[in-house]
Design a protein around this motif. Structure first.
Motif, PDB file in Angstrom:
ATOM      1  N   ASP A  74      91.631 -12.189-133.218  1.00 43.14           N
ATOM      2  CA  ASP A  74      90.216 -12.011-132.872  1.00 43.14           C
ATOM      3  C   ASP A  74      89.793 -12.811-131.641  1.00 43.14           C
ATOM      4  O   ASP A  74      88.881 -13.635-131.707  1.00 43.14           O
ATOM      5  CB  ASP A  74      89.331 -12.382-134.079  1.00 43.14           C
ATOM      6  CG  ASP A  74      89.678 -11.549-135.299  1.00 43.14           C
ATOM      7  OD1 ASP A  74      89.256 -10.382-135.343  1.00 43.14           O
ATOM      8  OD2 ASP A  74      90.417 -12.047-136.167  1.00 43.14           O
ATOM      9  N   HIS A  89      95.286  -5.884-139.249  1.00 44.84           N
ATOM     10  CA  HIS A  89      94.072  -6.557-138.761  1.00 44.84           C
ATOM     11  C   HIS A  89      93.081  -6.860-139.880  1.00 44.84           C
ATOM     12  O   HIS A  89      92.663  -7.998-140.059  1.00 44.84           O
ATOM     13  CB  HIS A  89      93.418  -5.702-137.670  1.00 44.84           C
ATOM     14  CG  HIS A  89      92.154  -6.299-137.139  1.00 44.84           C
ATOM     15  ND1 HIS A  89      92.153  -7.426-136.353  1.00 44.84           N
ATOM     16  CD2 HIS A  89      90.851  -5.957-137.310  1.00 44.84           C
ATOM     17  CE1 HIS A  89      90.895  -7.749-136.052  1.00 44.84           C
ATOM     18  NE2 HIS A  89      90.089  -6.872-136.617  1.00 44.84           N
ATOM     19  N   HIS A 125      90.264 -10.494-138.519  1.00 43.96           N
ATOM     20  CA  HIS A 125      89.098  -9.641-138.708  1.00 43.96           C
ATOM     21  C   HIS A 125      87.882 -10.336-139.323  1.00 43.96           C
ATOM     22  O   HIS A 125      86.767 -10.126-138.880  1.00 43.96           O
ATOM     23  CB  HIS A 125      89.458  -8.403-139.543  1.00 43.96           C
ATOM     24  CG  HIS A 125      88.317  -7.459-139.761  1.00 43.96           C
ATOM     25  ND1 HIS A 125      87.708  -6.794-138.718  1.00 43.96           N
ATOM     26  CD2 HIS A 125      87.652  -7.080-140.886  1.00 43.96           C
ATOM     27  CE1 HIS A 125      86.723  -6.040-139.206  1.00 43.96           C
ATOM     28  NE2 HIS A 125      86.671  -6.204-140.505  1.00 43.96           N
ATOM     29  N   ASP A 135      91.692  -7.175-132.108  1.00 46.57           N
ATOM     30  CA  ASP A 135      90.346  -7.506-131.627  1.00 46.57           C
ATOM     31  C   ASP A 135      90.381  -8.398-130.395  1.00 46.57           C
ATOM     32  O   ASP A 135      89.970  -9.560-130.425  1.00 46.57           O
ATOM     33  CB  ASP A 135      89.480  -8.135-132.736  1.00 46.57           C
ATOM     34  CG  ASP A 135      88.774  -7.092-133.588  1.00 46.57           C
ATOM     35  OD1 ASP A 135      89.028  -5.874-133.366  1.00 46.57           O
ATOM     36  OD2 ASP A 135      87.983  -7.458-134.469  1.00 46.57           O
ATOM     37  N   ASN A 184      89.703  -3.239-134.994  1.00 47.25           N
ATOM     38  CA  ASN A 184      88.626  -2.246-134.934  1.00 47.25           C
ATOM     39  C   ASN A 184      87.860  -2.288-133.606  1.00 47.25           C
ATOM     40  O   ASN A 184      87.510  -1.247-133.054  1.00 47.25           O
ATOM     41  CB  ASN A 184      87.661  -2.427-136.115  1.00 47.25           C
ATOM     42  CG  ASN A 184      87.140  -3.839-136.242  1.00 47.25           C
ATOM     43  OD1 ASN A 184      87.916  -4.799-136.190  1.00 47.25           O
ATOM     44  ND2 ASN A 184      85.848  -4.000-136.409  1.00 47.25           N
ATOM     45  N   HIS A 185      87.617  -3.490-133.060  1.00 45.23           N
ATOM     46  CA  HIS A 185      86.847  -3.556-131.816  1.00 45.23           C
ATOM     47  C   HIS A 185      87.608  -2.978-130.621  1.00 45.23           C
ATOM     48  O   HIS A 185      86.997  -2.522-129.663  1.00 45.23           O
ATOM     49  CB  HIS A 185      86.388  -4.990-131.542  1.00 45.23           C
ATOM     50  CG  HIS A 185      85.266  -5.412-132.433  1.00 45.23           C
ATOM     51  ND1 HIS A 185      83.947  -5.060-132.175  1.00 45.23           N
ATOM     52  CD2 HIS A 185      85.255  -6.093-133.598  1.00 45.23           C
ATOM     53  CE1 HIS A 185      83.187  -5.534-133.148  1.00 45.23           C
ATOM     54  NE2 HIS A 185      83.947  -6.163-134.023  1.00 45.23           N
TER      55      HIS A 185
HETATM   56 FE   LIG Z   1      87.918  -6.972-136.497  1.00 49.54          FE
END
Ligand SMILES: [Fe+2]
Length: 300
Positions: free
Chosen positions: A59, A219, A238, A92, A128-129
């Motif tokens: 992250d 993640h 995450h 991320d 996800n980002h």
């Molecule tokens: Fe994330």
């Protein structure tokens, strides 16, 4: 009864402590107090004699002024200095908040990460980002994402439902990387009401061609409920440990399981998960009680 002066002192005092608390949570803890979080464990069915140091960065969320290319490069140097056998990146990389003074281009953070070095290599997964900030990938509902391309461009393999076999001291083991579980944003026009992931746990593990141990990179930790005993260790990020964590409890955790997988080493049914508190942040530029961390995991 409180006097007027006492009242003013109280209000003034709490105002000042609010200001210094926010300065701490917005400035000092996110920016300065990076530390190395160390774990040493022998997971079940880990082969005797395989001693492995894995360093993980999670992250990063590159953005100005919080996570500049210069800071990422210095985190990479710190990671190298731990003399890991292997470095893994848990996803991320892109900004997770709009509260920034400037963006960091994908090529810039990738370049900063290109300084990572370990004898067995550097491997990555996406978060996800990395999907959410990629308009083209959202529209196409498919990769490759810009993050994937940038990592590959600097020579860092990206494992999306893929595995790699490595060897140390004649002992083989596998790194398995899961594709992101929340890759596609909800989209009314496409009748998608929730997030859609590309993760294929069974398909990924089916690529492991022998009985040697497996380290899974995923993640989001929520997949852990489905991870079989066959996997020695799962590494996730995450959650950022909730970003705010007091007395081992995080009020807000982006997980369907609340605090169960919010942070740290989780052992369930003889299976091991380590969730990193990560380095950057999303939504709000705040960290309190979860200092940015580099993970060092000694296995064997
Ligand atoms: Fe994330």
């Amino acid at each position: 009864m409180i006097t007027r002066r006492g009242f003013l002192r109280l209000v003034g005092g709490s105002f000042l402590s609010m200001v210094s608390l926010s300065a701490y949570a917005i400035g000092i803890e996110p920016m300065l107090l990076t530390h190395v979080k160390r774990y040493a464990l022998t997971p079940p069915h880990w082969p005797a004699g395989l001693k492995l140091r894995v360093v993980a960065l999670a992250d990063i969320h590159a953005c100005r002024p919080w996570m500049t290319p210069e800071r990422i490069a210095s985190l990479a140097a710190e990671a190298n200095a731990l003399q890991p056998d292997l470095i893994v990146l848990l996803g991320d990389y892109t900004a997770g908040t709009r509260l920034v003074t400037g963006w960091v281009r994908v090529a810039e953070w990738a370049e900063a990460l290109s300084g990572l070095e370990a004898p067995l290599g550097v491997f990555s997964i996406l978060g996800n980002h990395d999907w959410w900030t990629d308009i083209r990938a959202q529209r196409a509902e498919a990769g490759p994402t810009q993050s994937r391309q940038a990592l590959e461009h600097v020579g860092i393999p990206v494992l999306e439902n893929d595995v790699v076999r490595l060897e140390k001291d004649g002992q083989g083991f596998w790194i398995a990387g899961l594709a992101d579980q929340l890759a596609l944003l909800p989209n009314k026009a496409k009748a998608r009401h929730g997030f859609q992931g590309f993760d294929d746990l069974d398909g990924t593990l089916a690529k492991v061609a022998n009985s040697e141990p497996i380290i899974l990179l995923a993640h989001e930790p929520d997949i852990f409920t489905k991870v079989p005993w066959r996997v020695s260790l799962t590494l996730s990020g995450h959650t950022h440990g909730g970003q705010v964590r007091l007395f081992g409890y995080s009020p807000v955790v982006p997980s369907a399981y609340g605090n169960r997988f919010a942070y740290g080493h989780v052992v369930e049914n003889d299976r091991n998960l380590i969730v990193s508190g990560g380095l950057g942040f999303s939504i709000m530029p705040v960290r309190f009680g979860v200092r940015p961390e580099i993970l060092q995991i000694d296995l064997g």
